[in-house]
Scaffold this active site. Structure first.
Site, PDB file in Angstrom:
ATOM      1  N   CYS A  88       0.845  -1.185   0.000  1.00 26.96           N
ATOM      2  CA  CYS A  88       0.000   0.000   0.000  1.00 26.96           C
ATOM      3  C   CYS A  88       0.889   1.247   0.000  1.00 26.96           C
ATOM      4  O   CYS A  88       1.888   1.312   0.718  1.00 26.96           O
ATOM      5  CB  CYS A  88      -0.946   0.091   1.193  1.00 26.96           C
ATOM      6  SG  CYS A  88      -2.084  -1.284   1.297  1.00 26.96           S
ATOM      7  N   ARG A 124       3.822  -0.164  -4.856  1.00 30.19           N
ATOM      8  CA  ARG A 124       3.592  -0.731  -3.520  1.00 30.19           C
ATOM      9  C   ARG A 124       2.286  -1.527  -3.433  1.00 30.19           C
ATOM     10  O   ARG A 124       2.009  -2.168  -2.428  1.00 30.19           O
ATOM     11  CB  ARG A 124       3.559   0.386  -2.474  1.00 30.19           C
ATOM     12  CG  ARG A 124       4.844   1.170  -2.395  1.00 30.19           C
ATOM     13  CD  ARG A 124       4.736   2.247  -1.345  1.00 30.19           C
ATOM     14  NE  ARG A 124       4.615   1.665  -0.038  1.00 30.19           N
ATOM     15  CZ  ARG A 124       5.627   1.312   0.732  1.00 30.19           C
ATOM     16  NH1 ARG A 124       6.858   1.488   0.312  1.00 30.19           N
ATOM     17  NH2 ARG A 124       5.426   0.782   1.906  1.00 30.19           N
ATOM     18  N   TRP A 184      -2.776  -2.761  -1.663  1.00 31.89           N
ATOM     19  CA  TRP A 184      -2.512  -4.195  -1.824  1.00 31.89           C
ATOM     20  C   TRP A 184      -3.370  -4.854  -0.754  1.00 31.89           C
ATOM     21  O   TRP A 184      -3.106  -4.716   0.441  1.00 31.89           O
ATOM     22  CB  TRP A 184      -1.027  -4.481  -1.614  1.00 31.89           C
ATOM     23  CG  TRP A 184      -0.649  -5.893  -1.952  1.00 31.89           C
ATOM     24  CD1 TRP A 184      -0.311  -6.372  -3.182  1.00 31.89           C
ATOM     25  CD2 TRP A 184      -0.569  -7.007  -1.055  1.00 31.89           C
ATOM     26  NE1 TRP A 184      -0.037  -7.713  -3.106  1.00 31.89           N
ATOM     27  CE2 TRP A 184      -0.184  -8.133  -1.821  1.00 31.89           C
ATOM     28  CE3 TRP A 184      -0.798  -7.183   0.302  1.00 31.89           C
ATOM     29  CZ2 TRP A 184      -0.009  -9.396  -1.265  1.00 31.89           C
ATOM     30  CZ3 TRP A 184      -0.629  -8.444   0.861  1.00 31.89           C
ATOM     31  CH2 TRP A 184      -0.237  -9.541   0.076  1.00 31.89           C
ATOM     32  N   ASN A 233      -1.979   1.906   5.680  1.00 32.39           N
ATOM     33  CA  ASN A 233      -1.094   0.844   5.204  1.00 32.39           C
ATOM     34  C   ASN A 233      -0.823  -0.049   6.403  1.00 32.39           C
ATOM     35  O   ASN A 233      -0.452   0.451   7.459  1.00 32.39           O
ATOM     36  CB  ASN A 233       0.203   1.496   4.680  1.00 32.39           C
ATOM     37  CG  ASN A 233       1.280   0.490   4.346  1.00 32.39           C
ATOM     38  OD1 ASN A 233       0.986  -0.661   4.072  1.00 32.39           O
ATOM     39  ND2 ASN A 233       2.517   0.941   4.361  1.00 32.39           N
ATOM     40  N   GLY A 234      -1.039  -1.356   6.249  1.00 34.22           N
ATOM     41  CA  GLY A 234      -0.748  -2.253   7.375  1.00 34.22           C
ATOM     42  C   GLY A 234      -1.951  -3.094   7.743  1.00 34.22           C
ATOM     43  O   GLY A 234      -2.905  -3.211   6.981  1.00 34.22           O
ATOM     44  N   GLU A 249      17.514 -17.258  -8.889  1.00 35.68           N
ATOM     45  CA  GLU A 249      17.058 -15.905  -9.208  1.00 35.68           C
ATOM     46  C   GLU A 249      16.413 -15.863 -10.601  1.00 35.68           C
ATOM     47  O   GLU A 249      15.370 -15.227 -10.792  1.00 35.68           O
ATOM     48  CB  GLU A 249      18.246 -14.936  -9.101  1.00 35.68           C
ATOM     49  CG  GLU A 249      17.990 -13.499  -9.495  1.00 35.68           C
ATOM     50  CD  GLU A 249      16.960 -12.777  -8.625  1.00 35.68           C
ATOM     51  OE1 GLU A 249      16.497 -13.339  -7.619  1.00 35.68           O
ATOM     52  OE2 GLU A 249      16.598 -11.645  -8.993  1.00 35.68           O
ATOM     53  N   LYS A 285      12.509 -14.736 -11.187  1.00 35.12           N
ATOM     54  CA  LYS A 285      12.141 -13.627 -12.085  1.00 35.12           C
ATOM     55  C   LYS A 285      11.128 -14.095 -13.119  1.00 35.12           C
ATOM     56  O   LYS A 285      10.166 -13.399 -13.413  1.00 35.12           O
ATOM     57  CB  LYS A 285      13.380 -13.088 -12.816  1.00 35.12           C
ATOM     58  CG  LYS A 285      14.279 -12.225 -11.986  1.00 35.12           C
ATOM     59  CD  LYS A 285      13.688 -10.846 -11.812  1.00 35.12           C
ATOM     60  CE  LYS A 285      14.288 -10.092 -10.652  1.00 35.12           C
ATOM     61  NZ  LYS A 285      14.157 -10.652  -9.337  1.00 35.12           N
ATOM     62  N   GLU A 297       7.654 -14.712 -11.473  1.00 30.29           N
ATOM     63  CA  GLU A 297       6.884 -13.546 -11.038  1.00 30.29           C
ATOM     64  C   GLU A 297       6.464 -12.668 -12.209  1.00 30.29           C
ATOM     65  O   GLU A 297       5.429 -12.014 -12.159  1.00 30.29           O
ATOM     66  CB  GLU A 297       7.621 -12.733  -9.970  1.00 30.29           C
ATOM     67  CG  GLU A 297       8.835 -12.011 -10.429  1.00 30.29           C
ATOM     68  CD  GLU A 297       9.521 -11.230  -9.316  1.00 30.29           C
ATOM     69  OE1 GLU A 297       8.844 -10.619  -8.494  1.00 30.29           O
ATOM     70  OE2 GLU A 297      10.765 -11.239  -9.287  1.00 30.29           O
ATOM     71  N   HIS A 317      18.362 -36.310  -8.938  1.00 26.88           N
ATOM     72  CA  HIS A 317      17.683 -36.833  -7.744  1.00 26.88           C
ATOM     73  C   HIS A 317      16.184 -36.543  -7.773  1.00 26.88           C
ATOM     74  O   HIS A 317      15.543 -36.528  -6.732  1.00 26.88           O
ATOM     75  CB  HIS A 317      18.342 -36.264  -6.491  1.00 26.88           C
ATOM     76  CG  HIS A 317      19.797 -36.616  -6.420  1.00 26.88           C
ATOM     77  ND1 HIS A 317      20.227 -37.875  -6.085  1.00 26.88           N
ATOM     78  CD2 HIS A 317      20.905 -35.894  -6.711  1.00 26.88           C
ATOM     79  CE1 HIS A 317      21.554 -37.903  -6.145  1.00 26.88           C
ATOM     80  NE2 HIS A 317      21.980 -36.709  -6.526  1.00 26.88           N
ATOM     81  N   LYS A 348       5.748  -4.377  -4.165  1.00 28.83           N
ATOM     82  CA  LYS A 348       7.192  -4.295  -4.056  1.00 28.83           C
ATOM     83  C   LYS A 348       7.683  -4.478  -2.634  1.00 28.83           C
ATOM     84  O   LYS A 348       8.719  -5.069  -2.390  1.00 28.83           O
ATOM     85  CB  LYS A 348       7.675  -2.964  -4.615  1.00 28.83           C
ATOM     86  CG  LYS A 348       9.184  -2.867  -4.588  1.00 28.83           C
ATOM     87  CD  LYS A 348       9.731  -2.253  -5.832  1.00 28.83           C
ATOM     88  CE  LYS A 348      11.229  -2.368  -5.895  1.00 28.83           C
ATOM     89  NZ  LYS A 348      11.691  -3.638  -6.434  1.00 28.83           N
TER      90      LYS A 348
END
Ligand code: F6R
Length: 614
Positions: free
Chosen positions: A2, A27, A75, A101-102, A487, A491, A494, A510, A609
């Site tokens: 947010c 955000r 968000w 926010n939160g 990584e 990437k 997402e 394995h 983010k």
């Protein structure tokens, strides 16, 4: 998670707040809203589910004059991303507007009380309780008529994490904000002042900022800003100058921030190394704030981080173990404290976080400090909560990163971890001065090598377009190639929503080799180094089962070419430093893959983010 903005000044507030929200959209982008205090004293609110563009369309059709406003980009945590759950939330009388926010953990108890007292809830959010509490406590009782005192009294009753920004229709020269655990910054202007989740919210108007600490309440007026603790006692604090400008927070001709940020990586590495070399070619790292004796006394290192920052941490482990011969454990921050790790005074804990706000990493920092370990934050965000709550902070200097998928911040973190490793080795004497100098020289050459690799990306783009319909992509690496395989897979997941996994190449037999079908793309990170012969065996194994092999190899090294369907080249560098080059084609691959699928490269679905909830 947010983004919040508050403004009071003499400019049209809607425009100022919408501009701030555009910068904060990274955000969260489930819904967005604004409330403007109109010249006739009404709080006029507009909000819309979906990306900010939806709100933009709505407000451009609605005149919303006024010079005080608050705004939010969401968000979702409590309540689906609908119009009704979008912020700002109002009280029963439409006199109070709140953005948040939160998460307010005790909101259900508070809702029960409010409903018993006759309030009517109009959303499923936890936030709305705050609007109703302000309504009650501003109209009667010990804080009546005093908005800052009302907010302070409410904060005492809230459990959880929050940044709140509140306006009341009877206060045309006041926005009140409060923070616990989540980021809030004040922007100091002339005849106008701002609050925001980060400085990008107001960077177009002022570069003078002031941080807000835990459990503090900010009174923002046109003529000035006052910050108090929850008892109403004014707290002193210094302002600071933000040393980057609006251009850094804009796309600058690129279609997506991520593409611009990928190209900014040579500078990110250069700036992160900058100023840390002494004249004699050795390192100084005053930021660590540890005496040489304490550095020599370190017995173990823990690195805690999430997501891509965790991958930077894995590379930090290779560097520190190699150069310092210290045991290093790398932990996902979300697991760290629940495992009850054995820490103590001689433990160095390094918390890596681009945002400096990630909830799990912050809690890991608190846990480590509680166990008396020395905590070093490696972060990209000046004044962030993690940097403030750690014993010391080492700033990566990647500049603002807007794309949700991290690129330049990661490369800056890897650089910073190498600097930390070399510094520890220098002070502990595990590497002699000449060797430290020589590694620093190699590191200093990396920005040019990165720039060179970035000129070679056309074949990677073409490859991404070709692979775009592949349902699954695997990434293999050994040694420092392994975190890069992780990584690369993260990437791609997402950004392109493709099933992608990274493995240590030796592990593939394995189990994971069963995933390979004819044509499955397998990206192998295989620059020239000691384990390359073993990697070549692994490439052969997957190829024999029908995989399409895409190999990242060093210039002039033809040992892998017989087994590669596609070869992507990087210049030669020391084996430990190869991640700073091998990571680049993987970033471009995922961005172009997403682009070829018509997806939003900067704002992948379901993500935000800065992950400020656990
Ligand atoms: C992936 C990505 C995330 C972050 C993670 C940690 O591209 O960006 O995995 O790395 O959320 O964030 P910070 O570094 O801000 O703690």
């Amino acid at each position: 998670m947010c983004g919040i903005v508050g403004y009071v000044g003499d400019q049209p507030a809607l425009e100022v707040v919408m501009q701030g929200l555009r910068r904060l959209e990274y955000r969260g982008y489930d819904s967005a809203g604004v409330a403007v205090l109109s010249p006739d004293g009404q709080l006029v609110r507009e909000r819309k589910a979906g990306k900010l563009a939806n709100l933009d369309k709505l407000v451009s059709a609605t005149p919303m004059p006024g010079t005080l406003a608050i705004g939010h980009t969401r968000w979702a945590t409590h309540g689906a991303p609908t119009d009704a759950n979008a912020h700002p939330h109002l009280d029963c009388t439409n006199e109070v507007a709140v953005v948040h926010n939160g998460t307010i953990e005790n909101y259900e108890v508070l809702v029960d009380g409010l409903e018993r007292r006759g309030h009517v809830r109009r959303s499923e959010t936890d936030t709305e309780v705050v609007a109703h509490l302000v309504e009650e406590r501003f109209s009667a009782g010990p804080t009546a008529g005093d908005l800052p005192a009302t907010v302070r009294s409410i904060c005492r009753d809230l459990e959880g994490s929050f940044v709140l920004v509140i306006s009341h229709r009877s206060e045309p020269d006041l926005v009140v904000a409060a923070r616990r655990n989540l980021p809030l910054v004040v922007g100091l202007g002339e005849g106008e002042n701002f609050v925001g989740s980060d400085v990008t919210a107001f960077i177009a108007h002022t570069r003078r900022a002031r941080a807000v600490d835990q459990d503090q309440v900010v009174e923002v007026r046109r003529g000035g800003v006052r910050i108090t603790d929850l008892d109403g006692v004014e707290v002193a604090g210094e302002s600071y100058h933000v040393d980057w400008d609006t251009a850094a927070a804009e796309k600058g001709g690129y279609d997506f921030f991520m593409l611009k940020e990928i190209d900014e990586q040579p500078q990110a590495v250069r700036d992160t190394l900058g100023g840390r070399l002494r004249e004699d070619g050795l390192l100084h790292l005053d930021e660590l704030s540890m005496s040489d004796e304490d550095v020599r006394g370190i017995e173990q290192v823990f690195i805690v981080a999430c997501g891509s920052s965790y991958h930077s941490g894995l590379l930090g482990k290779y560097a520190i173990e190699r150069w310092c011969r210290l045991p290093v454990q790398v932990e996902m921050a979300s697991e760290f404290r629940y495992r009850d790790p054995v820490l103590g005074r001689n433990t160095l804990v390094i918390a890596i976080s681009q945002s400096g706000e990630t909830a799990d990493t912050l809690e890991a920092v608190r846990h480590a400090r509680g166990q008396k370990a020395w905590v070093l934050a490696v972060t990209n965000t000046l004044g962030s909560t993690i940097s403030r709550e750690s014993d010391a902070a080492l700033y990566t200097r990647a500049g603002p990163e807007v794309a949700v998928a991290s690129t330049k911040a990661v490369i800056a973190q890897i650089t910073a971890m190498y600097v930390v490793g070399l510094y520890l080795a220098q002070v502990r004497g595990t590497r002699d001065a000449d060797e430290v100098r020589s590694h620093m020289r190699d590191l200093s050459e990396l920005p040019d090598l990165i720039a060179e690799v970035l000129t070679r990306m056309e074949p990677v783009r073409a490859l991404a377009r070709e692979l775009k319909d592949s349902p699954r992509v695997l990434f293999l690496g050994r040694h420092v190639g392994y975190p890069i395989a992780l990584e690369g897979a993260l990437k791609l997941k997402e950004l392109a929503y493709v099933s992608a996994e990274g493995f240590p190449a030796g592990e593939i037999k394995h189990g994971p080799i069963a995933l390979i079908e004819p044509g499955t793309p397998v990206v192998v990170i295989a620059p020239r180094h000691a384990l390359q012969a073993k990697l070549i065996n692994n490439v052969q194994e997957v190829r024999a089962r029908g995989a399409r092999t895409i190999v990242i190899a060093t210039d002039g090294d033809d040992s892998v070419t017989p087994y590669a369907d596609v070869v992507l080249r990087i210049p030669d560098t020391k084996s430990l430093l190869t991640p700073l080059l091998t990571i680049l084609p993987l970033q471009v691959l995922s961005a172009e893959f997403a682009r070829a699928l018509g997806l939003d490269v900067d704002q992948p679905r379901n993500l935000a983010k800065s992950v400020t909830v656990e």
